[in-house]
Design a protein around this motif. Structure first.
Motif, mmCIF file in Angstrom:
data_model
loop_
_atom_site.group_PDB
_atom_site.id
_atom_site.type_symbol
_atom_site.label_atom_id
_atom_site.label_comp_id
_atom_site.label_asym_id
_atom_site.label_seq_id
_atom_site.Cartn_x
_atom_site.Cartn_y
_atom_site.Cartn_z
ATOM 1 N N ASN A 335 -3.129 -1.920 2.226
ATOM 2 C CA ASN A 335 -3.067 -0.773 3.140
ATOM 3 C C ASN A 335 -2.780 -1.228 4.559
ATOM 4 O O ASN A 335 -1.958 -0.632 5.265
ATOM 5 C CB ASN A 335 -4.399 -0.015 3.129
ATOM 6 N N THR A 336 -3.494 -2.280 4.977
ATOM 7 C CA THR A 336 -3.307 -2.799 6.335
ATOM 8 C C THR A 336 -1.849 -3.195 6.540
ATOM 9 O O THR A 336 -1.224 -2.809 7.526
ATOM 10 C CB THR A 336 -4.218 -4.020 6.551
ATOM 11 N N ALA A 337 -1.308 -3.946 5.581
ATOM 12 C CA ALA A 337 0.061 -4.440 5.727
ATOM 13 C C ALA A 337 1.062 -3.285 5.720
ATOM 14 O O ALA A 337 2.052 -3.301 6.436
ATOM 15 C CB ALA A 337 0.374 -5.425 4.620
ATOM 16 N N LYS A 338 0.768 -2.269 4.898
ATOM 17 C CA LYS A 338 1.738 -1.179 4.747
ATOM 18 C C LYS A 338 1.687 -0.177 5.898
ATOM 19 O O LYS A 338 2.711 0.293 6.356
ATOM 20 C CB LYS A 338 1.453 -0.413 3.452
ATOM 21 N N HIS A 339 0.470 0.192 6.294
ATOM 22 C CA HIS A 339 0.359 1.363 7.183
ATOM 23 C C HIS A 339 -0.244 1.105 8.548
ATOM 24 O O HIS A 339 -0.072 1.908 9.447
ATOM 25 C CB HIS A 339 -0.504 2.436 6.509
ATOM 26 N N ALA A 340 -1.019 0.017 8.717
ATOM 27 C CA ALA A 340 -1.862 -0.056 9.913
ATOM 28 C C ALA A 340 -1.106 -0.512 11.162
ATOM 29 O O ALA A 340 -1.576 -0.305 12.261
ATOM 30 C CB ALA A 340 -3.044 -0.987 9.657
ATOM 31 N N GLN A 341 0.067 -1.142 10.993
ATOM 32 C CA GLN A 341 0.774 -1.759 12.115
ATOM 33 C C GLN A 341 -0.165 -2.659 12.909
ATOM 34 O O GLN A 341 -0.180 -2.639 14.141
ATOM 35 C CB GLN A 341 1.359 -0.691 13.046
ATOM 36 N N SER A 361 -11.425 -5.458 8.006
ATOM 37 C CA SER A 361 -11.111 -4.700 9.219
ATOM 38 C C SER A 361 -9.734 -5.101 9.733
ATOM 39 O O SER A 361 -9.241 -6.184 9.422
ATOM 40 C CB SER A 361 -12.169 -4.973 10.293
ATOM 41 N N ASP A 362 -9.128 -4.199 10.485
ATOM 42 C CA ASP A 362 -7.872 -4.555 11.162
ATOM 43 C C ASP A 362 -7.813 -3.858 12.504
ATOM 44 O O ASP A 362 -8.573 -2.925 12.765
ATOM 45 C CB ASP A 362 -6.655 -4.210 10.278
ATOM 46 N N ASP A 363 -6.929 -4.351 13.367
ATOM 47 C CA ASP A 363 -6.818 -3.777 14.708
ATOM 48 C C ASP A 363 -5.625 -2.824 14.791
ATOM 49 O O ASP A 363 -4.988 -2.708 15.828
ATOM 50 C CB ASP A 363 -6.715 -4.885 15.762
ATOM 51 N N GLY A 364 -5.343 -2.161 13.676
ATOM 52 C CA GLY A 364 -4.158 -1.299 13.627
ATOM 53 C C GLY A 364 -4.406 0.106 14.146
ATOM 54 O O GLY A 364 -5.357 0.348 14.891
ATOM 55 N N VAL A 365 -3.568 1.033 13.689
ATOM 56 C CA VAL A 365 -3.559 2.379 14.260
ATOM 57 C C VAL A 365 -4.630 3.298 13.688
ATOM 58 O O VAL A 365 -4.819 4.412 14.168
ATOM 59 C CB VAL A 365 -2.186 3.057 14.080
ATOM 60 N N GLY A 366 -5.351 2.862 12.663
ATOM 61 C CA GLY A 366 -6.425 3.688 12.110
ATOM 62 C C GLY A 366 -5.902 4.891 11.351
ATOM 63 O O GLY A 366 -4.761 4.904 10.880
ATOM 64 N N ALA A 368 -6.914 5.981 8.515
ATOM 65 C CA ALA A 368 -6.799 5.757 7.070
ATOM 66 C C ALA A 368 -7.449 6.868 6.261
ATOM 67 O O ALA A 368 -7.081 7.105 5.117
ATOM 68 C CB ALA A 368 -7.422 4.415 6.700
ATOM 69 N N GLU A 369 -8.416 7.580 6.896
ATOM 70 C CA GLU A 369 -9.133 8.611 6.151
ATOM 71 C C GLU A 369 -8.501 9.986 6.294
ATOM 72 O O GLU A 369 -8.808 10.897 5.546
ATOM 73 C CB GLU A 369 -10.586 8.700 6.638
ATOM 74 N N GLY A 370 -7.616 10.138 7.281
ATOM 75 C CA GLY A 370 -7.054 11.452 7.558
ATOM 76 C C GLY A 370 -6.200 11.970 6.419
ATOM 77 O O GLY A 370 -5.719 11.213 5.590
ATOM 78 N N GLY A 383 -3.338 6.671 -8.515
ATOM 79 C CA GLY A 383 -4.555 6.599 -9.320
ATOM 80 C C GLY A 383 -5.351 5.328 -9.120
ATOM 81 O O GLY A 383 -6.554 5.385 -9.020
ATOM 82 N N GLY A 384 -4.697 4.184 -9.032
ATOM 83 C CA GLY A 384 -5.468 2.954 -8.982
ATOM 84 C C GLY A 384 -5.467 2.278 -7.628
ATOM 85 O O GLY A 384 -6.041 1.225 -7.479
ATOM 86 N N THR A 385 -4.803 2.885 -6.642
ATOM 87 C CA THR A 385 -4.667 2.155 -5.391
ATOM 88 C C THR A 385 -5.255 2.934 -4.224
ATOM 89 O O THR A 385 -5.723 4.046 -4.374
ATOM 90 C CB THR A 385 -3.178 1.900 -5.087
ATOM 91 N N GLY A 386 -5.226 2.314 -3.048
ATOM 92 C CA GLY A 386 -5.664 2.981 -1.847
ATOM 93 C C GLY A 386 -7.176 3.158 -1.803
ATOM 94 O O GLY A 386 -7.918 2.594 -2.594
#
Lengths: 421, 212
Positions: A335-341, A361-366, A368-370, A383-386
């Motif tokens: 998730n971090t690599a794909k979306h967090a920048q 943890s990561d210092d990305g854009v956050g 993730a729960e929205g 189904g199996g990811t995220g």
């Protein structure tokens, strides 16, 4: 000293006032209890005593609630249902506490009520008495001295008003709080009793989460079964079929046979890749090879975002917990690599008592729960990811997942996995 | 080619033997574990060793360890490490002592017999064979600098990282040798790598750049 003070004193007065009728009732209840106990051998008592005891117990509960409210404390935990059998009823701590408080309340309750009453009605009655002293049939007294003329009526009346006002504003709150404190002490469950109640609650909670964990675990098994059944198994059937057809065509239509065999090879490759994925979600091979430390370090090294990995002294960790921890880290880092920048990420795994603590943890854009976050959509879709996959996997082991990911970041995923049953 | 196989799974060992012998190669020995590898190497002096990663006794990464040890004990011994799954860290450990005569492939790759035999021949000749899946992982990791490459240049880079030479790359991408040469020149200048290396040194440079 404004309305609030007036209200607070009014509340204290009412609290004390209410002690009057219940105090009188306690006075009546005491001899009744004694009589019922004496009458026990005659049979009438055995009918009367349980009812009286239940009533006393109920009074104890409500009196305690009132006292705690007065003290501004949270209400007591709901007491268990009163047992129907006399023996158990008598043995019950709640009944005993109420019985202990009853004589005290019989003695002090009416007194407290009178103090409350005096506080509440003292000032108005004195003021009325002061203005109509001359019309009263009996001579009016202020502070115990008979009023003989307007002069004394006003001076004495004001003095008495001041005394009652003092009682109302300062006296009754202090007395009310003191009395509430006394009742709380008499009616509070002992620490041992509180502990027993806490443990009972914990057992209930554990059986609940355990049932959920078993269900989640069952779901997980079914998912694997479905993956193998619909995926790998179906593909093997397809392969066998195509090979069989190709075999038949070899002499009559070698071109078609060659085409089929080439398809077979492609499909076999797909089946192998799919099976590898299924195995990876069950128990990643690198875990077996290198343990959690080595496997998670490999994940960190592989992540597109520079990742620091810290794995503490873990002790014995069950294989299922290791697999779940690995899965959590793998999904979170994906998730971090794909979306967090993000420009950096961090993984911590530590032992915290009987649990394994996993933090990513990561210092990305956050975010993730929205609802708009790609992980949630992806988690639902695949189904199996995220995050939903992480939650499901953790729940299957009776663990907890918490995600903080405000818009703008940073994102922190904390997972706790119990290692001992 | 004379080949020594280290594979405990008899089904796979038999299949591999069939594949190699059908391709005109000789299987000098099939070992069930890595214990007697050096002995077998000295006895049969194979052109290449094919070793599974998971082997008895613990079924962990004995094959990988054995391959690394064997290459240290017999420098220049070509080894193809062969596994049902690939991990980037394993690749970096395997290639740590150089990329000469080393291969790391998924067992799936046997499905493409010709390519598999090409890779094996390449390793036996001192070349390199890196599994496309590992290369894929490496390429995703270095996303940012690689975004300067065109898609075609990225394809060429991936094939270089797999250890293929210009002719093979040209065949795979259906372009001329000259075109491949130009692509490579541009890739090297975009990534700031020293051009002019060929063969395993080029692979080593590419892999080093990608971070193995």
């Amino acid at each position: 000293m404004g309305w609030e003070r007036l209200l607070a004193s009014g509340r204290a007065g009412l609290y004390l006032l209410a002690a009057f009728p219940s105090g009188v009732a306690a006075m009546v209840a005491l001899p009744l209890l004694a009589a019922a106990t004496v009458l026990m051998p005659l049979g009438t008592g055995s009918l009367l005593l349980p009812r009286l005891l239940t009533a006393v117990r109920r009074w104890g509960e409500s009196e305690h609630r009132r006292a705690l409210q007065r003290l501004g404390s949270p209400p007591p935990p709901a007491a268990p249902q009163a047992p129907a059998r006399l023996r158990e009823l008598v043995r019950e701590p709640a009944t005993r506490r109420a019985l202990r408080a009853l004589p005290v309340h019989a003695l002090l309750g009416p007194a407290a009520g009178i103090i409350g009453l005096t506080g509440v009605v003292g000032v108005p009655t004195t003021l009325v008495e002061m203005s109509v002293w001359w019309a009263l049939p009996e001579p009016a007294t202020f502070l115990g001295i008979e009023a003989g003329g307007w002069g004394f009526a006003i001076v004495g009346g004001l003095a008495e008003t001041a005394v009652y006002a003092t009682l109302f504003f300062w006296g009754s709150p202090v007395v009310a709080t003191g009395y509430a404190r006394l009742l709380d002490r008499l009616l509070s469950p002992s620490p041992a009793e509180t502990e027993a109640a806490r443990l009972t609650g914990r057992v209930e909670e554990l059986s609940h989460t355990r049932a959920e964990a078993l269900k989640a675990h069952g779901d997980e098994l079914r998912r694997i079964e479905r993956d193998l059944h619909d995926g790998t198994q179906a593909r093997l059937v397809d392969l066998a079929m195509r090979v069989g057809v190709a075999e038949q065509l070899v002499s009559s239509d070698p071109d078609r046979a060659a085409e089929l065999l080439s398809q077979v090879r492609g499909r076999a490759e797909e089946a192998m890749a799919e099976l590898r994925d299924v195995i990876r979600t069950m128990y990643p091979p690198i875990l077996a090879d290198r343990g959690l430390d080595g496997a998670v370090s490999a994940l960190g090294a592989r992540c597109a975002v520079p990742t620091r990995v810290h794995v503490g002294e873990l002790g014995e960790v069950p294989a299922s917990v290791q697999a779940a921890a690995y899965f959590v880290v793998a999904e979170a880092l994906t998730n971090t690599a794909k979306h967090a920048q993000a420009s950096s990420a961090s993984v911590r795994i530590d032992r915290a008592g009987a649990a394994l603590l996993v933090e990513v943890s990561d210092d990305g854009v956050g975010g993730a729960e929205g609802g708009t976050a790609p992980d949630s959509a992806e988690g639902g879709g695949e189904g199996g990811t995220g995050l939903s996959g992480i939650r499901r996997r953790v729940a299957a082991l009776d663990g907890t997942t918490s995600v903080t990911s405000p818009a703008g970041g940073p994102t922190l995923i904390t997972v706790e996995l119990p290692c001992e049953s | 080619m004379r080949v020594v196989i280290v594979e405990d799974n008899t089904i796979l060992a038999e299949g591999l033997k069939l594949l190699l012998e059908t391709g005109g190669h000789t299987v000098a020995a099939v070992l069930g574990d890595a214990e007697g590898l050096l002995g077998a190497v000295d006895e049969h002096s194979p052109d290449v060793v094919i070793a599974d990663v998971r082997l008895p006794p613990a079924y962990r990464e004995e094959g990988l360890r054995a391959a690394i040890d064997a290459r240290r004990a017999r420098p220049g011994l070509p080894i193809l490490v062969f596994s049902q799954y690939v991990e980037e860290v394993y690749a970096s450990e395997l290639f740590a002592d150089g990329a000469r005569g080393v291969g790391y492939l998924l067992k799936d790759r046997v499905a493409r017999v010709e390519e598999f035999l090409d890779a094996l021949t390449r390793v036996a000749a001192g070349g390199t064979a890196m599994d496309p899946e590992v290369v894929g992982q490496l390429l995703t990791r270095r996303k940012r600098p690689l975004s300067r490459l065109t898609p075609r240049e990225r394809d060429v880079l991936a094939l270089m990282a797999e250890g293929r030479d210009n002719t093979e790359i040209a065949e795979r991408l259906v372009v001329t040798d000259g075109a491949v040469h130009k692509h490579i020149g541009r890739i090297f200048s975009k990534l700031g790598l020293a051009d002019g290396d060929t063969g395993h040194r080029r692979v080593r440079a590419v892999l080093a750049y990608l971070g193995t």
